[in-house]
Every structure is written in structure tokens, then in C-alpha cells.
Design a protein around this motif. Structure first.
Motif, PDB file in Angstrom:
ATOM      1  N   THR A  52       0.838  -1.188   0.000  1.00  0.00           N
ATOM      2  CA  THR A  52       0.000   0.000   0.000  1.00  0.00           C
ATOM      3  C   THR A  52       0.879   1.245   0.000  1.00  0.00           C
ATOM      4  OG1 THR A  52      -0.121   0.075   2.407  1.00  0.00           O
ATOM      5  CG2 THR A  52      -1.847  -1.185   1.255  1.00  0.00           C
ATOM      6  N   ALA A  53       0.307   2.358  -0.405  1.00  0.00           N
ATOM      7  CA  ALA A  53       1.074   3.607  -0.490  1.00  0.00           C
ATOM      8  C   ALA A  53       1.678   4.013   0.848  1.00  0.00           C
ATOM      9  CB  ALA A  53       0.203   4.725  -1.051  1.00  0.00           C
ATOM     10  N   PRO A  54       0.953   3.940   1.986  1.00  0.00           N
ATOM     11  CA  PRO A  54       1.582   4.313   3.254  1.00  0.00           C
ATOM     12  C   PRO A  54       2.750   3.399   3.623  1.00  0.00           C
ATOM     13  CG  PRO A  54      -0.805   4.292   3.501  1.00  0.00           C
ATOM     14  CD  PRO A  54      -0.489   3.717   2.159  1.00  0.00           C
ATOM     15  N   VAL A  55       2.650   2.106   3.346  1.00  0.00           N
ATOM     16  CA  VAL A  55       3.744   1.185   3.662  1.00  0.00           C
ATOM     17  C   VAL A  55       4.950   1.487   2.778  1.00  0.00           C
ATOM     18  CG1 VAL A  55       4.451  -1.241   3.662  1.00  0.00           C
ATOM     19  CG2 VAL A  55       2.206  -0.614   4.528  1.00  0.00           C
ATOM     20  N   ARG A  56       4.704   1.803   1.502  1.00  0.00           N
ATOM     21  CA  ARG A  56       5.822   2.155   0.611  1.00  0.00           C
ATOM     22  C   ARG A  56       6.522   3.409   1.104  1.00  0.00           C
ATOM     23  NH1 ARG A  56       2.789   0.819  -4.631  1.00  0.00           N
ATOM     24  NH2 ARG A  56       1.718   2.674  -3.966  1.00  0.00           N
ATOM     25  N   ARG A  57       5.740   4.427   1.553  1.00  0.00           N
ATOM     26  CA  ARG A  57       6.358   5.655   2.067  1.00  0.00           C
ATOM     27  C   ARG A  57       7.179   5.372   3.312  1.00  0.00           C
ATOM     28  NH1 ARG A  57       1.282   7.925   0.647  1.00  0.00           N
ATOM     29  NH2 ARG A  57       0.591   7.834   2.810  1.00  0.00           N
ATOM     30  N   LEU A  58       6.672   4.518   4.202  1.00  0.00           N
ATOM     31  CA  LEU A  58       7.407   4.159   5.410  1.00  0.00           C
ATOM     32  C   LEU A  58       8.696   3.426   5.058  1.00  0.00           C
ATOM     33  CD1 LEU A  58       7.556   4.024   8.477  1.00  0.00           C
ATOM     34  CD2 LEU A  58       6.195   1.930   8.384  1.00  0.00           C
ATOM     35  N   LEU A  59       8.617   2.519   4.110  1.00  0.00           N
ATOM     36  CA  LEU A  59       9.795   1.774   3.673  1.00  0.00           C
ATOM     37  C   LEU A  59      10.830   2.715   3.057  1.00  0.00           C
ATOM     38  CD1 LEU A  59      11.043  -1.028   3.421  1.00  0.00           C
ATOM     39  CD2 LEU A  59       9.849  -1.289   1.251  1.00  0.00           C
ATOM     40  N   ASP A  60      10.381   3.664   2.237  1.00  0.00           N
ATOM     41  CA  ASP A  60      11.295   4.648   1.640  1.00  0.00           C
ATOM     42  C   ASP A  60      11.949   5.512   2.716  1.00  0.00           C
ATOM     43  OD1 ASP A  60      10.747   3.708  -0.879  1.00  0.00           O
ATOM     44  OD2 ASP A  60       9.260   5.261  -1.333  1.00  0.00           O
ATOM     45  N   ALA A  61      11.168   5.921   3.720  1.00  0.00           N
ATOM     46  CA  ALA A  61      11.721   6.736   4.807  1.00  0.00           C
ATOM     47  C   ALA A  61      12.757   5.942   5.596  1.00  0.00           C
ATOM     48  CB  ALA A  61      10.608   7.215   5.731  1.00  0.00           C
ATOM     49  N   VAL A  65      16.756   6.910   6.059  1.00  0.00           N
ATOM     50  CA  VAL A  65      17.435   7.025   7.347  1.00  0.00           C
ATOM     51  C   VAL A  65      18.658   6.122   7.377  1.00  0.00           C
ATOM     52  CG1 VAL A  65      17.218   6.484   9.810  1.00  0.00           C
ATOM     53  CG2 VAL A  65      15.431   7.768   8.655  1.00  0.00           C
ATOM     54  N   LEU A  66      18.510   4.902   6.892  1.00  0.00           N
ATOM     55  CA  LEU A  66      19.638   3.971   6.908  1.00  0.00           C
ATOM     56  C   LEU A  66      20.761   4.426   5.978  1.00  0.00           C
ATOM     57  CD1 LEU A  66      17.706   0.581   6.963  1.00  0.00           C
ATOM     58  CD2 LEU A  66      18.876   1.701   8.857  1.00  0.00           C
ATOM     59  N   ALA A  67      20.387   5.001   4.835  1.00  0.00           N
ATOM     60  CA  ALA A  67      21.388   5.444   3.873  1.00  0.00           C
ATOM     61  C   ALA A  67      22.125   6.699   4.339  1.00  0.00           C
ATOM     62  CB  ALA A  67      20.739   5.702   2.520  1.00  0.00           C
ATOM     63  N   VAL A  74      21.136   3.351  15.469  1.00  0.00           N
ATOM     64  CA  VAL A  74      21.690   2.020  15.672  1.00  0.00           C
ATOM     65  C   VAL A  74      20.706   1.018  15.079  1.00  0.00           C
ATOM     66  CG1 VAL A  74      22.410   0.321  17.382  1.00  0.00           C
ATOM     67  CG2 VAL A  74      22.836   2.748  17.770  1.00  0.00           C
ATOM     68  N   VAL A  75      21.179   0.184  14.175  1.00  0.00           N
ATOM     69  CA  VAL A  75      20.309  -0.779  13.521  1.00  0.00           C
ATOM     70  C   VAL A  75      20.760  -2.176  13.892  1.00  0.00           C
ATOM     71  CG1 VAL A  75      19.467  -1.637  11.311  1.00  0.00           C
ATOM     72  CG2 VAL A  75      19.949   0.785  11.588  1.00  0.00           C
ATOM     73  N   THR A  76      19.827  -2.961  14.364  1.00  0.00           N
ATOM     74  CA  THR A  76      20.100  -4.366  14.616  1.00  0.00           C
ATOM     75  C   THR A  76      18.985  -5.172  13.980  1.00  0.00           C
ATOM     76  OG1 THR A  76      18.947  -4.254  16.726  1.00  0.00           O
ATOM     77  CG2 THR A  76      21.328  -3.992  16.787  1.00  0.00           C
ATOM     78  N   ALA A  77      19.316  -6.296  13.470  1.00  0.00           N
ATOM     79  CA  ALA A  77      18.321  -7.138  12.807  1.00  0.00           C
ATOM     80  C   ALA A  77      17.984  -8.320  13.692  1.00  0.00           C
ATOM     81  CB  ALA A  77      18.863  -7.624  11.472  1.00  0.00           C
ATOM     82  N   ALA A  78      16.754  -8.721  13.637  1.00  0.00           N
ATOM     83  CA  ALA A  78      16.297  -9.882  14.390  1.00  0.00           C
ATOM     84  C   ALA A  78      15.489 -10.750  13.456  1.00  0.00           C
ATOM     85  CB  ALA A  78      15.458  -9.451  15.583  1.00  0.00           C
ATOM     86  N   PRO A  79      15.617 -12.052  13.593  1.00  0.00           N
ATOM     87  CA  PRO A  79      14.810 -12.912  12.716  1.00  0.00           C
ATOM     88  C   PRO A  79      13.326 -12.738  13.038  1.00  0.00           C
ATOM     89  CG  PRO A  79      15.891 -14.200  14.411  1.00  0.00           C
ATOM     90  CD  PRO A  79      16.424 -12.803  14.525  1.00  0.00           C
ATOM     91  N   VAL A  80      12.529 -12.812  12.004  1.00  0.00           N
ATOM     92  CA  VAL A  80      11.094 -12.659  12.169  1.00  0.00           C
ATOM     93  C   VAL A  80      10.485 -14.034  12.296  1.00  0.00           C
ATOM     94  CG1 VAL A  80       8.987 -11.819  11.085  1.00  0.00           C
ATOM     95  CG2 VAL A  80      11.113 -10.545  10.823  1.00  0.00           C
TER      96      VAL A  80
END
Length: 193
Positions: A52-61, A65-67, A74-80
Motif C-alpha cells: 500500500t502507499a503508506p507502507v511504501r512511504r514508510l519503507l522509503d523513509a 534514514v539507513l542510507a 543504531v540498527v540491529t536485525a532480528a529474525p522474524v
């Protein structure tokens, strides 16, 4: 009235807390104690165009931030963990695919033969879903002038409906007002094609 700058806060993106526990806000060296934003994103692993458009905007944001490489993030990944089996998505119904660069339209993978004005009318309606246009607004937006008779729009809409076909009408008539793209119309726009 005076305006003071807000104190600088450090942002922290942490992995989700174990079930039954609240996440602990950790203090960053340059931020006040406990000043942290814990953000957990779970985005389904599907094609990005289907989000959906809001999820795409959140993903782009989040990507922005990461870039940025900001050291306060601080970014840490956790298995889902997989959730309970969700119902499988319904297979995509075939529809119209508008290729803007080549000015062509595909219906269920087959090319449609549209005139320039029919293509422009379809593209304008598809770019503005759920919006109702008067005949005069369509003349201005698609034809580029208002001097033709407003019934010209009716003729082009009728021809477009005839060429597109299908079980449901692509263009809905809003009586006393004008036209709009039908809610059930499945139209995708590809600006690269």
C-alpha cells in the motif's frame, strides 16, 4: 511568544523485545537518559508494487534514514518469527496495464488499439482514481482546450468503454456531474514502459 530549539535527541532502532517483555530504552552517549525511539518494522516479503502507499512511504523513509549513515541511528536485525498461517492472497485478476513511455495499453497481456485521445483520457482517469471530473474539466485536462462541445467527451468515453470491454465498466458515469474511473477497475500504470 518565544521559540526555542528542541533538545537534540538520539534515535535508536532496536530489535523487538522477547514476548511478554517491554523493550528497554537504552541511553545513547549524546542523548538524554532514556531518550530513544524503538522502532520495529515487519513488512511482508511481497513485491514492492503490491504494498500500500503508506507502507511504501514508510519503507522509503526507513531506507533514507539507513542510507544517511547518521551515527546516532543504531540498527540491529532480528529474525522474524512466522505468524499463524494467513490465508493465501487471492490470485491477481487480470486488468489493464498502461505503459506510459510507449503509450500503449495491455488488457490481460494483449495490446489494445487506442487513439491518442482515448489513451490520454484513460491515463488521466487512472492517475486520479476516485475523483469525479466534469466534461469541461476533462476537455481542459485531456484535450487541452474548452472550445469543443462537451458531448465530445461522451463519444470518447463510449468508444473507450467499447474497446476495453470486460464484465464491468471501466469508466463510471456520475449522473449530473461527469465521469470517473470505476472502483473495481484494475489498472496499473508503468511509467518506465
Amino acid at each position: 511568544m518565544s521559540v526555542r530549539p528542541a533538545p537534540r535527541t538520539a534515535w535508536h532502532i532496536a530489535p523487538p523485545a522477547p514476548p511478554g517483555r517491554l523493550p528497554v530504552a537504552r541511553r545513547r552517549p549524546d542523548g538524554p537518559p532514556g531518550a530513544a525511539l524503538v522502532l520495529t518494522l515487519s513488512i511482508p516479503a511481497i513485491e514492492e508494487e503490491r504494498l500500500t502507499a503508506p507502507v511504501r512511504r514508510l519503507l522509503d523513509a526507513a531506507r533514507e534514514v539507513l542510507a544517511s549513515g547518521d551515527p546516532s541511528v543504531v540498527v540491529t536485525a532480528a529474525p522474524v518469527e512466522p505468524r499463524a498461517s494467513a490465508p493465501a492472497p487471492a490470485p491477481a485478476r487480470p486488468g489493464l496495464h498502461i505503459l506510459v513511455q510507449s503509450r500503449s495499453v495491455l488488457r490481460d497481456g494483449e495490446p489494445l488499439s487506442l487513439t491518442r485521445l482515448e489513451f490520454d483520457l484513460l491515463l488521466h482517469l487512472a492517475e486520479n482514481p476516485r475523483r469525479v471530473f466534469t466534461r469541461l474539466q476533462l476537455l481542459t485536462a485531456v484535450w487541452g482546450y474548452e472550445h469543443a462541445g462537451v458531448r465530445t467527451v461522451d463519444v470518447h468515453v463510449r468508444r473507450l468503454r467499447g474497446k476495453v470491454g470486460g464484465e464491468a465498466s471501466l469508466v463510471t458515469t456520475v449522473y449530473g456531474v461527469g465521469y470517473r474511473l470505476a472502483d473495481e477497475a484494475r489498472v496499473t500504470i508503468d511509467r518506465r514502459g
